[in-house]
Design a protein around this motif. Structure first.
Motif, PDB file in Angstrom:
ATOM      1  N   TYR A 179       0.590  -1.177  -0.137  1.00 58.77           N
ATOM      2  CA  TYR A 179      -0.093  -0.019  -0.148  1.00 58.77           C
ATOM      3  C   TYR A 179       0.926   1.163  -0.012  1.00 58.77           C
ATOM      4  O   TYR A 179       1.846   1.194   0.659  1.00 58.77           O
ATOM      5  CB  TYR A 179      -1.020   0.046   1.261  1.00 58.77           C
ATOM      6  N   GLY A 180       0.494   2.302  -0.826  1.00 57.94           N
ATOM      7  CA  GLY A 180       1.319   3.432  -0.987  1.00 57.94           C
ATOM      8  C   GLY A 180       0.475   4.564  -1.718  1.00 57.94           C
ATOM      9  O   GLY A 180      -0.329   4.159  -2.631  1.00 57.94           O
ATOM     10  N   LYS A 186       5.764   2.372  -5.285  1.00 58.88           N
ATOM     11  CA  LYS A 186       5.493   1.016  -5.200  1.00 58.88           C
ATOM     12  C   LYS A 186       6.035   0.196  -6.147  1.00 58.88           C
ATOM     13  O   LYS A 186       6.289  -1.096  -5.857  1.00 58.88           O
ATOM     14  CB  LYS A 186       3.804   1.040  -5.255  1.00 58.88           C
ATOM     15  N   THR A 294      -6.062   2.279   1.027  1.00 59.17           N
ATOM     16  CA  THR A 294      -5.827   1.244   2.212  1.00 59.17           C
ATOM     17  C   THR A 294      -6.516   0.132   2.040  1.00 59.17           C
ATOM     18  O   THR A 294      -7.729   0.198   1.450  1.00 59.17           O
ATOM     19  CB  THR A 294      -6.047   1.774   3.527  1.00 59.17           C
ATOM     20  N   ASN A 313      -2.592 -10.568   1.462  1.00 65.53           N
ATOM     21  CA  ASN A 313      -1.843 -10.060   2.414  1.00 65.53           C
ATOM     22  C   ASN A 313      -1.008 -10.904   3.325  1.00 65.53           C
ATOM     23  O   ASN A 313      -1.316 -11.038   4.535  1.00 65.53           O
ATOM     24  CB  ASN A 313      -3.119  -9.301   3.311  1.00 65.53           C
ATOM     25  N   TYR A 316       2.645  -7.751   4.251  1.00 67.04           N
ATOM     26  CA  TYR A 316       2.078  -6.374   3.938  1.00 67.04           C
ATOM     27  C   TYR A 316       3.278  -5.326   3.957  1.00 67.04           C
ATOM     28  O   TYR A 316       3.796  -5.296   5.236  1.00 67.04           O
ATOM     29  CB  TYR A 316       0.995  -6.145   4.912  1.00 67.04           C
ATOM     30  N   ASP A 318       3.737  -0.950   3.858  1.00 60.16           N
ATOM     31  CA  ASP A 318       2.929   0.475   3.959  1.00 60.16           C
ATOM     32  C   ASP A 318       4.268   1.402   3.668  1.00 60.16           C
ATOM     33  O   ASP A 318       4.962   1.495   4.456  1.00 60.16           O
ATOM     34  CB  ASP A 318       2.536   0.223   5.298  1.00 60.16           C
TER      35      ASP A 318
END
Length: 468
Positions: A179-180, A186, A294, A313, A316, A318
């Motif tokens: 996630y970004g 990414k 998200t 997931n 994960y 972030d």
């Protein structure tokens, strides 16, 4: 005169989708302007005529309209390739529905969307990928930019934590979910995981899930079998091409939910089946999926299946936005100056203190990509004998960066109530939409997802508040 009939006729006539209606005998009784554009035939030349007279490339088995007339069952989102009236090859996605009067079948209606250009582009993309994969390995490696963890710049704790997790992921076959926000890097992380890990000598293939309609994306991912559907040919999909390596699925939450369920099955069972095929093909592919919303927000908004999320997931990551790692700003600026000195043949050493102060007071909604573009833009205006980037080298709006930060740090609901409650609520809503549009570079789809409203609703509000 029946007003309802007039209204319906006009709606059908001006829809973006093509509408074609035949009776029980296969004769056309309604044909709108959009279908005329797709198939290249004027309504007066088709109304009242048998379908197969005008489309010789079709028969009773390949025509979706005639198939529905025969069995009385709807066909939803069927890909179809055929020659139109002028002999031009057309690709479309059609939904065909039987028409009943009480229990009597009286005809069928087809709703078609022209995807000829998109299909052609996707086929060219696949052919290009196939050509690249068939070239000598050394040649192709020299031309493809490969990123590793050495290319990730930063010393803040948040970015170092993301790098530590990613390095663990590089030596594992488990799925990775990244996630970004837009512009945080990414794909840089994804390539680093692949090229620094145990699969580095195997293929790395990236596909943006938002770039193609679901029907074309399915064929691109899983491959197709000749005869599986009209116009299909034998072609391996990205899973087969990436076998042994890594497949990056960018913007996974933009993939249709039906295709998400098929992807889940592939991940669970370890084999794929080409579209229209019967054989199961075992595959060994590491999946990296990315999202700029998200995952829990994507699930809540209905864009991501919960079961697929749990399957992806496993690891994960972030990636922090630039505004949460401002301490890395100087390092990143120096790296981009070095990069564009080489590319633009300049000799810049630094940015001025005034510009640095402004940068430190900006929230960087476009993240590292925005910073890189801004440095590149400024360096285009530097004379050969200049060595420092000053404020005059940047766009005029850079002077407002400090004020922008002050406005953003202020409570979004700090609005003095001078008018009615409804007017105050409208002001708040306008402010929120305006902020989200700015942070998403006016990307309507992404902004709608962030606000958890429909795209059409957002477009209506943009027009209402005159935000374009």
């Amino acid at each position: 005169m029946d007003l309802n009939y007039i209204i319906l006729k006009n709606i059908l006539e001006y829809l973006d989708e093509g509408i074609h209606v035949i009776d029980i005998e296969g004769k056309t009784i309604l044909y709108n302007k959009s279908m005329e554009k797709i198939e290249g035939i004027e309504p007066e030349n088709i109304l009242g005529k048998q379908l197969l007279e005008l489309f010789p490339s079709l028969d009773e088995k390949t025509s979706t309209l005639l198939t529905v007339i025969k069995n009385g069952r709807p066909i939803v989102n069927r890909s179809q390739t055929y020659l139109n009236y002028k002999g031009k090859k057309i690709s479309s996605v059609n939904t065909t529905i039987p028409l009943f009067n009480d229990n009597d079948l009286i005809g069928a209606v087809e709703i078609g969307k022209d995807i000829t250009k998109i299909k052609k582009l996707s086929e060219e993309l696949i052919e290009l990928r196939n050509k690249l994969s068939n070239r000598e390995k050394l040649k192709s490696e020299d031309k493809i930019k490969k990123y590793t963890f050495d290319h990730i710049i930063g010393k803040s704790e948040s970015i170092k934590k993301a790098i530590r997790i990613a390095k663990k992921a590089s030596n594992s076959s488990s799925s990775v979910l990244i996630y970004g926000e837009t512009g945080t890097g990414k794909e840089l992380f994804s390539q680093s995981i692949h090229y620094s890990g145990i699969r580095s000598n195997k293929p790395f293939i990236a596909q943006n899930c938002a770039a193609l309609p679901e029907q074309l994306l399915e064929g691109l991912l899983f491959g197709t079998v000749k005869g599986g559907f009209t116009g299909a040919i034998d072609r391996p999909g990205l899973f087969e091409q990436a076998n042994g390596g890594t497949l990056l699925l960018d913007e996974i939450d933009s993939m249709g939910l039906i295709l998400q369920s098929k992807l889940l099955r592939v991940l669970q069972e370890g084999y794929i089946r080409r579209v229209g095929g019967l054989n199961d093909i075992p595959i060994d592919v590491k999946i990296i999926a990315t999202t700029n919303q998200t995952p829990l927000e994507s699930i809540k908004s209905g864009n991501l299946r919960k079961d697929l999320y749990f399957r992806l997931n496993v690891i994960y990551i972030d990636i922090p936005p630039l505004k949460k790692r401002i301490g890395d700003l100087k390092l990143l600026i120096n790296e981009f100056i070095k990069k564009f000195n080489f590319k633009l043949e300049k000799d810049v050493w630094m940015i001025s203190r005034e510009v640095m102060d402004l940068f430190n007071n900006y929230s960087w909604p476009g993240n590292i990509r925005e910073l890189e573009n801004m440095i590149e833009g400024a360096m285009n205006f530097v004379e050969n004998d200049e060595h420092v980037l000053h404020i005059e080298h940047f766009p005029d709006y850079i002077s407002d960066f400090k004020n922008i930060r002050k406005r953003e740090s202020k409570n979004d609901f700090d609005i003095e109530i001078k008018n009615s409650l409804q007017k105050t609520i409208n002001d708040i809503e306008k402010k929120i939409i305006e902020r989200e549009l700015t942070q998403n570079n006016h990307n309507i789809s992404q902004t709608a997802r962030n606000l958890n409203i429909k795209r059409q609703t957002l477009q209506h509000k943009i027009k209402r508040y005159n935000l374009k």
